[in-house]
Design an enzyme around this catalytic site. Sequence first.
Site, PDB file in Angstrom:
ATOM      1  N   ARG A  77      20.888  14.266  69.625  1.00  0.00           N
ATOM      2  CA  ARG A  77      21.696  15.288  68.954  1.00  0.00           C
ATOM      3  C   ARG A  77      20.776  16.127  68.068  1.00  0.00           C
ATOM      4  NH1 ARG A  77      24.607  14.957  63.472  1.00  0.00           N
ATOM      5  NH2 ARG A  77      25.774  16.888  63.486  1.00  0.00           N
ATOM      6  N   HIS A 123      24.179  23.488  61.444  1.00  0.00           N
ATOM      7  CA  HIS A 123      23.890  22.393  60.516  1.00  0.00           C
ATOM      8  C   HIS A 123      23.378  23.040  59.220  1.00  0.00           C
ATOM      9  CE1 HIS A 123      22.940  17.863  60.376  1.00  0.00           C
ATOM     10  NE2 HIS A 123      22.646  18.316  59.166  1.00  0.00           N
ATOM     11  N   GLU A 170      29.436  18.553  59.093  1.00  0.00           N
ATOM     12  CA  GLU A 170      29.830  18.270  57.711  1.00  0.00           C
ATOM     13  C   GLU A 170      30.209  19.506  56.901  1.00  0.00           C
ATOM     14  OE1 GLU A 170      26.712  15.965  55.878  1.00  0.00           O
ATOM     15  OE2 GLU A 170      27.097  14.241  57.132  1.00  0.00           O
ATOM     16  N   ASN A 310      30.213  11.291  60.936  1.00  0.00           N
ATOM     17  CA  ASN A 310      29.008  10.928  60.193  1.00  0.00           C
ATOM     18  C   ASN A 310      29.415   9.942  59.110  1.00  0.00           C
ATOM     19  OD1 ASN A 310      27.648  12.783  61.710  1.00  0.00           O
ATOM     20  ND2 ASN A 310      27.006  14.076  60.000  1.00  0.00           N
ATOM     21  N   TYR A 312      27.782   6.846  56.265  1.00  0.00           N
ATOM     22  CA  TYR A 312      26.601   6.199  55.699  1.00  0.00           C
ATOM     23  C   TYR A 312      26.896   4.985  54.814  1.00  0.00           C
ATOM     24  CZ  TYR A 312      23.674  10.037  57.330  1.00  0.00           C
ATOM     25  OH  TYR A 312      22.994  10.917  58.117  1.00  0.00           O
ATOM     26  N   GLU A 381      26.171  10.581  63.146  1.00  0.00           N
ATOM     27  CA  GLU A 381      25.099  10.193  62.217  1.00  0.00           C
ATOM     28  C   GLU A 381      25.457   8.881  61.544  1.00  0.00           C
ATOM     29  OE1 GLU A 381      23.924  12.998  59.139  1.00  0.00           O
ATOM     30  OE2 GLU A 381      23.977  14.643  60.588  1.00  0.00           O
TER      31      GLU A 381
HETATM   32  C1  PNW Z   1      23.914  14.166  55.991  1.00  0.00           C
HETATM   33  N1  PNW Z   1      26.014  13.096  49.898  1.00  0.00           N
HETATM   34  O1  PNW Z   1      24.075  14.752  54.758  1.00  0.00           O
HETATM   35  C2  PNW Z   1      23.366  15.310  56.831  1.00  0.00           C
HETATM   36  O2  PNW Z   1      24.143  15.662  57.941  1.00  0.00           O
HETATM   37  C3  PNW Z   1      21.924  15.195  57.161  1.00  0.00           C
HETATM   38  O3  PNW Z   1      21.399  16.470  57.397  1.00  0.00           O
HETATM   39  C4  PNW Z   1      21.198  14.440  56.054  1.00  0.00           C
HETATM   40  O4  PNW Z   1      19.827  14.448  56.200  1.00  0.00           O
HETATM   41  C5  PNW Z   1      21.763  13.035  56.056  1.00  0.00           C
HETATM   42  O5  PNW Z   1      23.145  13.039  55.846  1.00  0.00           O
HETATM   43  C6  PNW Z   1      21.134  12.120  55.030  1.00  0.00           C
HETATM   44  O6  PNW Z   1      21.400  12.573  53.735  1.00  0.00           O
HETATM   45  C7  PNW Z   1      24.550  14.240  53.592  1.00  0.00           C
HETATM   46  O7  PNW Z   1      25.398  13.461  48.864  1.00  0.00           O
HETATM   47  C8  PNW Z   1      23.915  14.632  52.426  1.00  0.00           C
HETATM   48  O8  PNW Z   1      27.052  12.386  49.841  1.00  0.00           O
HETATM   49  C9  PNW Z   1      24.392  14.261  51.198  1.00  0.00           C
HETATM   50  C10 PNW Z   1      25.525  13.484  51.155  1.00  0.00           C
HETATM   51  C11 PNW Z   1      26.176  13.087  52.325  1.00  0.00           C
HETATM   52  C12 PNW Z   1      25.680  13.468  53.535  1.00  0.00           C
END
Ligand code: PNW
Length: 480
Positions: A77, A123, A170, A310, A312, A381
Amino acid sequence: MSDSYLPKDFLWGFATASYQIEGAPHEDGRADSIWDTFCRIPGKIAGGGTGDVACDSYHRTAEDIALLKETGAKSYRFSLSWSRIIPLGGRNDPVNEKGLQYYVELVDDLIAAGIVPMITLFHWDLPEELNKRYGGMLNKDEFVKDYENYARVCFKGFGSKVKYWITFNEPWCSSILGYSTGLFAPGRTSDRTKSAEGDSSTEPWIAGHSFLIAHAAAVKVYRDEFKAKDGGQIGITLNGDWTEPWDPNDPADVEACDRKLEFAICWFGDPIYLGKYPDSMRKQLGNRLPEFIPEEIALVKGSNDFYGMNHYCANYIKHKEGEADPDDFLGNLESLLKNKDGEFIGPETQSFWLRPMPLGFRKLIKWLSDRYGGPTFYVTENGTSVLGEQDLPLEKLLEDDFRVEYFRGYIGALADAHAKDGVDVRGYSAWSLMDNFEWAEGYETRFGVTYVDYEGGQKRHPKKSAKEIGKIFDKYIKKE
Ligand code: PNW
């Protein structure tokens, strides 16, 4: 080892984004994006970093495809830089054939290597000119027409070679971090210490509305003009973390957990799947949240072939008493790393906002699947930074066991969601193929399964996680 599994033909691989890896900002006719201009403002990026060189991927596609092959990845991707393809961005501006050609060759080379391309159209790197001309996403009518034109140029340019399209990555981040906190380009905010311009109480909601309409307009173009002959699918990628109550015995905290998910995810998900903004948002934001006119909602509702997810980490949620602040974007609550008993939700990483909790992944995808009637998910992601990784000597750093365990936990949770909860998930892209420009955090924070030596000519060194992730998937993906 659990008895959970992922379906046969599951598409797993890695994700990147144009501005984070490419470099070559002025080559072959590319013009500035809002991130090029934002990075030049002193103090915006940790360590003064910019995307001028980044991973130099613009010149190293062969090497990057070789890296992918080495991992056994089935898909890749990546995102297109709108500023390479239509440098000034607008519907009456010229298409830059060289810029388009770069990506067409990348797609051809991926396919030749047996890797399925998944394209993100946007993006975050809006052409700067569109920001200058009319304020970008703040001008819905102009933005939608320009985005629709750009999307059509891309659909036409790649034709049936590309089967997976993502309209926006996002939109929460672009809207909130770009127009409320001002941490991301274009850096607008009510906080006058950060920017002289912006209104955090209205602009993020206007930008979000534009994203939804532009997404739906591009999907209509794809469905009307390309889908039958090219046979692809199109959707949007939404980010969102799981929520646990700060005090599980306080019903107000429990309720605030759902409200947080509504403000973060359902802001976009509900209009697409349910045809309206969440009630909790309307209640708090009133008419600062734009209304859909009937033609708009007819366009937006049902505009996802798949849900791009996405994900995390997770947070503890504590409700707030009283009226919400006009600049509040969370849903009148606090998002915390520790609960009432002082316990952290997960171990520390290099990213202040990221503490892993694999079970939260299973819970969130199930929560979304229930709310939206069981859509098909592609995880677009998932990944982690590692505390202090950037300070370790190379040999140590390449043994990234923390990241390996993160993937083991999260992929296992996904397999549980599929096998035990019946969630329809068909793909997964790990973030990221390589260390790259981590936006406001510059180059200090690394998410790659490949180490990039920024001082040593951008040389790539695969970490342990690059080798292990395929083994993890191999255990879960059904053979027949
Ligand atoms: C994602 N937060 O972004 C993005 O899609 C990527 O480009 C980035 O590199 C990756 O996560 C890792 O950070 C985020 O602050 C950036 O909550 C910040 C946040 C969440 C997602």
